[in-house]
Design an enzyme around this catalytic site. Structure first.
Site, PDB file in Angstrom:
ATOM      1  N   TYR A 177     159.126  16.921  22.146  1.00  0.00           N
ATOM      2  CA  TYR A 177     157.664  16.883  22.121  1.00  0.00           C
ATOM      3  C   TYR A 177     157.038  17.330  23.441  1.00  0.00           C
ATOM      4  O   TYR A 177     155.929  17.857  23.449  1.00  0.00           O
ATOM      5  CB  TYR A 177     157.163  15.492  21.683  1.00  0.00           C
ATOM      6  CG  TYR A 177     156.819  15.498  20.219  1.00  0.00           C
ATOM      7  CD1 TYR A 177     157.806  15.781  19.274  1.00  0.00           C
ATOM      8  CD2 TYR A 177     155.522  15.300  19.774  1.00  0.00           C
ATOM      9  CE1 TYR A 177     157.500  15.846  17.931  1.00  0.00           C
ATOM     10  CE2 TYR A 177     155.203  15.371  18.437  1.00  0.00           C
ATOM     11  CZ  TYR A 177     156.195  15.637  17.514  1.00  0.00           C
ATOM     12  OH  TYR A 177     155.884  15.725  16.184  1.00  0.00           O
TER      13      TYR A 177
ATOM     14  N   GLU B 262     133.241  18.357  36.855  1.00  0.00           N
ATOM     15  CA  GLU B 262     134.356  19.269  36.525  1.00  0.00           C
ATOM     16  C   GLU B 262     133.974  20.250  35.407  1.00  0.00           C
ATOM     17  O   GLU B 262     134.844  20.891  34.821  1.00  0.00           O
ATOM     18  CB  GLU B 262     135.604  18.477  36.115  1.00  0.00           C
ATOM     19  CG  GLU B 262     136.084  17.442  37.107  1.00  0.00           C
ATOM     20  CD  GLU B 262     136.663  18.013  38.393  1.00  0.00           C
ATOM     21  OE1 GLU B 262     136.414  19.190  38.706  1.00  0.00           O
ATOM     22  OE2 GLU B 262     137.352  17.253  39.098  1.00  0.00           O
TER      23      GLU B 262
HETATM   24  P1  13P Z   1     132.965  13.166  36.642  1.00  0.00           P
HETATM   25  O1  13P Z   1     132.570  11.712  36.666  1.00  0.00           O
HETATM   26  O2  13P Z   1     131.939  14.046  37.310  1.00  0.00           O
HETATM   27  O3  13P Z   1     133.305  13.624  35.232  1.00  0.00           O
HETATM   28  O4  13P Z   1     134.286  13.319  37.492  1.00  0.00           O
HETATM   29  C1  13P Z   1     135.346  12.452  37.208  1.00  0.00           C
HETATM   30  C2  13P Z   1     136.653  13.078  37.545  1.00  0.00           C
HETATM   31  O5  13P Z   1     137.627  12.779  36.884  1.00  0.00           O
HETATM   32  C3  13P Z   1     136.738  14.031  38.665  1.00  0.00           C
HETATM   33  O6  13P Z   1     137.956  14.692  38.678  1.00  0.00           O
END
Ligand code: 13P
Length: 211
Positions: A120, A74
């Site tokens: 909040y 990501e």
């Molecule tokens: P990564 O392990 O590549 O960070 O991906 C985890 C995740 O949350 C994908 O949306």
């Protein structure tokens, strides 16, 4: 200004805190922090509860890997946030249960997912944007986040989970915890007659606590 070593320790500490309290599980979720000349990013397939400060992905200002393990899939999504928000110092993405549950509901307001049920929620989450579903790591997902990131520091990925930008890692973590809490309250209140804050009360909070 924190040193890179201090920021590495902070990512590990907060990742473990999120994991220990059930806000992260398995290898889901990722965390990044902006440096003067690039980013620190949690490695792909890593567990937020067991990050190693020395193995965090160190990216240059163009997002290229300089050192550490391969970065989160990501990474482009995080960079979409940084690119649109000059004050963004950190980004956190989770698959926290209640926020994911809300992300699977039909008929959400894509410009403002939550009703303003608490002060909040307004102050820390703000207007939560919903972006359509794309597979994790898909460039189209990063594009969808880029399209809303200038107006929203909190984004919900449909059928996936929340992404929050903050001026610091503490701010981003506090806001995503508030988002998860608001999602939980929203689900708890479903079917109950609810009295959200009025538009005037929301405007007053936005004036007193500008995001
Ligand atoms: P990564 O392990 O590549 O960070 O991906 C985890 C995740 O949350 C994908 O949306």
């Amino acid at each position: 200004m924190a040193t890179e070593d201090q920021l590495r320790e902070q990512i590990v500490l907060l990742g473990r805190s999120l994991y220990d309290r059930g806000l992260a599980h398995g290898s889901a979720g990722n965390i990044s922090v902006r440096l003067a000349d690039g980013w620190l990013m949690s490695p792909t397939s890593s567990c937020l509860g067991r990050l190693d400060p020395a193995r965090l992905s160190r990216l240059d200002a163009n997002g290229r890997l300089l050192a550490g393990d391969a970065p989160s899939k990501e990474t482009f999504l995080h960079q979409a946030m940084y690119g649109q928000r000059a004050d963004c110092g950190a980004v956190v993405h989770l698959h926290s249960v209640h926020a994911v549950a809300v992300s699977c509901l039909d008929g959400l307001d894509a410009a403002n997912v939550f009703a303003p049920i608490t002060a909040y929620a307004v102050m820390q989450v703000g207007r939560l944007a919903l972006v359509p579903y794309y597979p994790p790591g898909d460039l189209a997902l990063a594009d969808a986040v880029r399209a809303v990131a200038a107006r929203h520091h909190s984004v919900l990925l449909a059928n996936h989970g929340p992404v929050v930008a903050g001026t610091s890692l503490d701010a981003a973590v506090n806001a995503i915890e508030e988002l998860e809490q608001t999602a939980r309250l929203t689900l708890l209140l479903h079917g109950h007659r609810t009295r959200p804050l009025t538009a005037a009360q929301v405007a007053e909070l936005e004036r007193r606590f500008p995001g």
